[in-house]
Design a protein around this motif. Structure first.
Motif, mmCIF file in Angstrom:
data_model
loop_
_atom_site.group_PDB
_atom_site.id
_atom_site.type_symbol
_atom_site.label_atom_id
_atom_site.label_comp_id
_atom_site.label_asym_id
_atom_site.label_seq_id
_atom_site.Cartn_x
_atom_site.Cartn_y
_atom_site.Cartn_z
ATOM 1 N N LEU A 36 0.880 -1.545 0.008
ATOM 2 C CA LEU A 36 -0.229 0.120 -0.514
ATOM 3 C C LEU A 36 0.981 1.360 0.223
ATOM 4 C CD1 LEU A 36 -2.859 1.711 0.499
ATOM 5 C CD2 LEU A 36 -2.849 1.119 2.350
ATOM 6 N N GLY A 37 1.863 1.278 0.380
ATOM 7 C CA GLY A 37 2.705 2.147 1.380
ATOM 8 C C GLY A 37 3.629 2.198 -0.490
ATOM 9 N N ALA A 38 4.446 1.519 -1.211
ATOM 10 C CA ALA A 38 5.278 1.292 -2.223
ATOM 11 C C ALA A 38 3.607 2.072 -3.238
ATOM 12 C CB ALA A 38 5.811 0.179 -2.348
ATOM 13 N N ALA A 39 3.303 1.995 -3.656
ATOM 14 C CA ALA A 39 1.632 2.245 -4.746
ATOM 15 C C ALA A 39 1.154 3.576 -4.213
ATOM 16 C CB ALA A 39 0.441 1.661 -4.702
ATOM 17 N N GLN A 40 0.938 4.062 -2.963
ATOM 18 C CA GLN A 40 0.595 5.678 -2.384
ATOM 19 C C GLN A 40 2.106 6.430 -2.287
ATOM 20 O OE1 GLN A 40 -1.843 7.236 0.580
ATOM 21 N NE2 GLN A 40 -2.603 6.708 -1.269
ATOM 22 N N MET A 41 3.472 6.186 -2.397
ATOM 23 C CA MET A 41 5.109 6.668 -2.775
ATOM 24 C C MET A 41 4.548 7.527 -4.588
ATOM 25 S SD MET A 41 6.397 7.368 -0.099
ATOM 26 C CE MET A 41 7.451 8.416 -1.291
ATOM 27 N N GLY A 42 4.508 5.671 -5.596
ATOM 28 C CA GLY A 42 4.233 6.543 -7.041
ATOM 29 C C GLY A 42 3.675 7.450 -6.823
ATOM 30 N N ARG A 43 2.842 8.215 -6.795
ATOM 31 C CA ARG A 43 1.370 8.942 -6.558
ATOM 32 C C ARG A 43 1.996 10.378 -5.135
ATOM 33 N NH1 ARG A 43 -3.928 8.016 -4.370
ATOM 34 N NH2 ARG A 43 -4.362 9.655 -5.215
ATOM 35 N N ILE A 44 3.167 10.190 -4.905
ATOM 36 C CA ILE A 44 2.494 11.043 -3.675
ATOM 37 C C ILE A 44 2.532 12.303 -3.762
ATOM 38 C CG2 ILE A 44 5.687 11.228 -3.361
ATOM 39 C CD1 ILE A 44 5.871 11.266 -0.293
ATOM 40 N N ASP A 45 3.851 12.625 -5.020
ATOM 41 C CA ASP A 45 3.516 14.381 -5.832
ATOM 42 C C ASP A 45 1.386 14.786 -5.405
ATOM 43 O OD1 ASP A 45 5.643 15.537 -5.386
ATOM 44 O OD2 ASP A 45 6.632 14.205 -7.467
ATOM 45 N N GLU A 46 1.347 13.744 -6.496
ATOM 46 C CA GLU A 46 -0.281 14.158 -6.642
ATOM 47 C C GLU A 46 -1.098 14.719 -5.294
ATOM 48 O OE1 GLU A 46 -4.781 11.257 -7.730
ATOM 49 O OE2 GLU A 46 -2.066 10.912 -8.357
ATOM 50 N N LEU A 47 -0.632 13.506 -4.270
ATOM 51 C CA LEU A 47 -1.261 13.515 -2.752
ATOM 52 C C LEU A 47 -1.014 15.008 -2.066
ATOM 53 C CD1 LEU A 47 -0.989 9.938 -1.940
ATOM 54 C CD2 LEU A 47 -2.850 10.876 -2.721
ATOM 55 N N LEU A 48 0.457 15.161 -2.500
ATOM 56 C CA LEU A 48 0.801 16.169 -1.818
ATOM 57 C C LEU A 48 0.336 17.593 -2.489
ATOM 58 C CD1 LEU A 48 4.055 15.567 -1.165
ATOM 59 C CD2 LEU A 48 2.762 15.973 0.843
ATOM 60 N N ALA A 49 0.151 17.294 -3.667
ATOM 61 C CA ALA A 49 -0.385 19.211 -4.434
ATOM 62 C C ALA A 49 -1.887 18.540 -4.234
ATOM 63 C CB ALA A 49 -0.717 18.734 -5.287
ATOM 64 N N ARG A 50 -3.177 17.798 -4.127
ATOM 65 C CA ARG A 50 -4.174 17.612 -3.621
ATOM 66 C C ARG A 50 -4.423 18.671 -2.010
ATOM 67 N NH1 ARG A 50 -7.403 13.248 -7.004
ATOM 68 N NH2 ARG A 50 -8.401 13.100 -4.321
ATOM 69 N N ARG A 51 -3.688 17.530 -1.294
ATOM 70 C CA ARG A 51 -3.790 18.359 -0.165
ATOM 71 C C ARG A 51 -3.246 19.627 0.095
ATOM 72 N NH1 ARG A 51 -3.647 14.353 3.889
ATOM 73 N NH2 ARG A 51 -3.294 14.812 5.041
ATOM 74 N N ALA A 52 -2.711 20.452 -0.420
ATOM 75 C CA ALA A 52 -2.368 21.745 -0.669
ATOM 76 C C ALA A 52 -3.602 22.702 -1.183
ATOM 77 C CB ALA A 52 -0.838 21.676 -1.645
ATOM 78 N N ARG A 53 -3.927 22.089 -2.565
ATOM 79 C CA ARG A 53 -4.939 22.834 -3.317
ATOM 80 C C ARG A 53 -6.519 22.901 -1.921
ATOM 81 N NH1 ARG A 53 -8.231 19.566 -7.786
ATOM 82 N NH2 ARG A 53 -9.075 17.843 -5.526
ATOM 83 N N VAL A 54 -6.631 21.750 -1.005
ATOM 84 C CA VAL A 54 -7.770 22.070 -0.244
ATOM 85 C C VAL A 54 -7.100 23.497 0.949
ATOM 86 C CG1 VAL A 54 -9.040 20.381 1.535
ATOM 87 C CG2 VAL A 54 -8.645 19.615 -0.014
ATOM 88 N N ALA A 55 -6.103 23.232 1.289
ATOM 89 C CA ALA A 55 -5.520 24.514 2.435
ATOM 90 C C ALA A 55 -5.338 25.379 1.427
ATOM 91 C CB ALA A 55 -4.019 23.904 2.730
ATOM 92 N N ALA A 56 -5.171 25.705 0.260
ATOM 93 C CA ALA A 56 -5.384 27.066 -0.495
ATOM 94 C C ALA A 56 -6.568 27.163 -0.133
ATOM 95 C CB ALA A 56 -4.853 26.727 -2.023
ATOM 96 N N TRP A 57 -8.077 26.817 -0.455
ATOM 97 C CA TRP A 57 -9.320 26.688 -0.614
ATOM 98 C C TRP A 57 -9.479 27.507 0.749
ATOM 99 C CZ3 TRP A 57 -10.815 21.584 -3.014
ATOM 100 C CH2 TRP A 57 -10.835 21.389 -4.198
ATOM 101 N N TYR A 58 -9.225 26.892 1.966
ATOM 102 C CA TYR A 58 -8.662 27.585 3.025
ATOM 103 C C TYR A 58 -8.399 28.717 3.745
ATOM 104 C CZ TYR A 58 -11.114 23.288 5.371
ATOM 105 O OH TYR A 58 -12.027 22.314 6.120
ATOM 106 N N ASP A 59 -7.676 28.772 2.854
ATOM 107 C CA ASP A 59 -6.886 30.164 3.372
ATOM 108 C C ASP A 59 -7.585 31.309 2.543
ATOM 109 O OD1 ASP A 59 -4.497 29.199 4.532
ATOM 110 O OD2 ASP A 59 -3.595 29.705 3.115
ATOM 111 N N GLU A 60 -7.597 31.071 1.497
ATOM 112 C CA GLU A 60 -8.826 31.702 0.501
ATOM 113 C C GLU A 60 -9.747 32.457 1.350
ATOM 114 O OE1 GLU A 60 -11.328 32.709 -3.874
ATOM 115 O OE2 GLU A 60 -9.876 30.812 -3.154
ATOM 116 N N ARG A 61 -10.898 31.079 1.677
ATOM 117 C CA ARG A 61 -12.494 31.286 2.845
ATOM 118 C C ARG A 61 -12.001 31.913 3.805
ATOM 119 N NH1 ARG A 61 -12.232 28.482 -1.155
ATOM 120 N NH2 ARG A 61 -13.794 28.045 -2.983
ATOM 121 N N LEU A 62 -11.033 32.606 4.454
ATOM 122 C CA LEU A 62 -11.067 32.743 5.861
ATOM 123 C C LEU A 62 -9.544 33.832 6.097
ATOM 124 C CD1 LEU A 62 -10.004 28.428 7.656
ATOM 125 C CD2 LEU A 62 -12.494 30.483 7.490
ATOM 126 N N ALA A 63 -9.830 34.461 4.864
ATOM 127 C CA ALA A 63 -8.445 35.672 5.086
ATOM 128 C C ALA A 63 -9.455 36.150 5.376
ATOM 129 C CB ALA A 63 -8.590 36.100 3.777
#
Length: 389
Positions: free
Chosen positions: A255-282
């Motif tokens: 499971l971890g090896a498969a997730q590592m194959g997507r890690i940049d995507e996973l980090l980017a998706r989380r960063a996108r959600v954080a950016a949505w929060y940042d924008e709305r809570l400004a």
């Protein structure tokens, strides 16, 4: 709207990887573990990676490698998940807490330097930093900075203090895989580091952790300790040292090896959600958004934690959110005020004021890489209403 507190990001690729393992006779210490270790090492640019059963297990083995013995002092943060300090206690060491910076919640480098200097002097100067219930201190052995919420500590001055006093540096990077400090990957800044893969982390193995190190002398020790003390050259059921069952099974590793194959995507998706929060809570009165330090060249979003400031009360806001179907959590309860630590070491409210302030006002909102923009909208709308009530 149903909104979970956190959700793993699992696709057909991960499911297929785990199913493939079930078609083999090897369910532990096999090729999937090797693949996962190599993937993590390559991604963070570490010489070695050793898979273990949890982040806590990894931190414990790092304490052993650093030579922590009964009475030895390890300087660390009280603003963390309790496992970081517990891993020191497992070897009989004494966690020496140093307060944190308010902006980031990470270990304060100036206070760390002051603590190390005073502890090296001994006597009355050292007593200021020792828990009340510790009558006599052993030597300083290590520093364990904690990269809270996926943001690396200000590591250069921490490393300088450690070098001045001959201390090992164990990075608690359990929440920070993929983060970077001044362009250098979190986890590669000290003698060893640990990542963790609980279901709410950036990548998950269900349960599991990974030790990374650049030290050639520590890597075989970690492999032995995780496998009941058996060395690579030991015959079957022969064990060189006291070890533990801290192995990571093949299903989790796949499971971890498969997730590592997507890690940049996973980090980017989380960063996108954080950016949505940042924008709305400004600009929202009563809420401080997370602050990312200038030296952090890449944030790895583990959780999205705001501070609820006066006149609003964090706990009242939590209750109102819950009534609207929005889960939230206090992050963190200070370690020194946990019941066990108060009984064991005599800590009291007021001992670490910045940590205690953050513990009283920090609020983790629902967060994962699979959150939709509509879900973030709903959370932020309910937070506005809760603050206005």
């Amino acid at each position: 709207m149903k909104i979970p507190m956190a959700s793993p990001d699992i696709t057909d690729a991960e499911i297929a990887a785990v199913n493939a393992v079930l078609r083999t006779p090897t369910l532990s210490i096999g090729p999937q573990l090797v693949a996962f270790e190599r993937a993590v090492a390559a991604y963070v640019r570490a010489r070695h990676a050793v898979g273990v059963s949890s982040g806590t297990a990894g931190l414990h083995l790092c304490a052993i490698a650093a030579g922590v013995a009964p009475g030895d002092l390890v300087l660390t943060s009280p603003f963390s998940f309790i496992a970081s300090a517990n891993s020191i206690l497992y070897e009989g060491g004494v966690p020496v807490f140093v307060d944190v910076e308010r902006a980031t919640g990470n270990l304060d480098p100036a206070l760390l330097a002051e603590a190390a200097h005073d502890l090296a002097r001994g006597g009355a100067a050292a007593r200021r930093w020792l828990p009340r219930a510790v009558a006599q201190a052993g030597p300083m052995r290590a520093v364990m900075p904690v990269h809270a919420f996926g943001q690396p500590c200000d590591m250069d001055p921490i490393l300088a203090t450690a070098a001045e006093h001959g201390l090992a540096v164990i990075e608690d990077a359990c929440e920070a895989i993929g983060a970077e400090y001044k362009g250098r990957p979190a986890g590669t800044l000290g003698d060893a580091a640990v990542f963790a893969f609980y279901p709410n982390k950036q990548i998950t193995t269900g349960e599991g952790g990974m030790i990374v190190t650049g030290r050639d002398d520590w890597e075989p020790l970690f492999r032995s300790l995780r496998n009941q003390g058996r060395d690579v050259f030991d015959a079957w059921l022969n064990h060189t040292r006291l070890g533990y069952n801290y192995r990571l099974d093949e299903l989790s590793a796949a499971l971890g090896a498969a997730q590592m194959g997507r890690i940049d995507e996973l980090l980017a998706r989380r960063a996108r959600v954080a950016a949505w929060y940042d924008e709305r809570l400004a600009g929202l009165a009563g809420v401080e958004r997370p602050a990312v330090a200038p030296a952090v060249t890449r944030m790895s979003w583990f959780v999205y934690v705001v501070r609820v400031t006066a006149p609003a009360g964090r706990d009242a806001v939590m209750a109102r959110l819950a009534e609207a179907g929005v889960p939230s959590r206090p992050y963190f309860t200070p370690i020194h005020l946990q019941p066990f630590y108060r009984r064991r070491f005599g800590y009291e409210p007021g001992d670490f004021p910045v940590t205690e302030e953050l513990g009283a006002i920090s609020l983790a909102l629902p967060f994962s890489g699979v959150m939709s923009e509509e879900q973030v909208d709903y959370v932020c709308a309910q937070l506005r209403l809760a603050l206005a009530s």
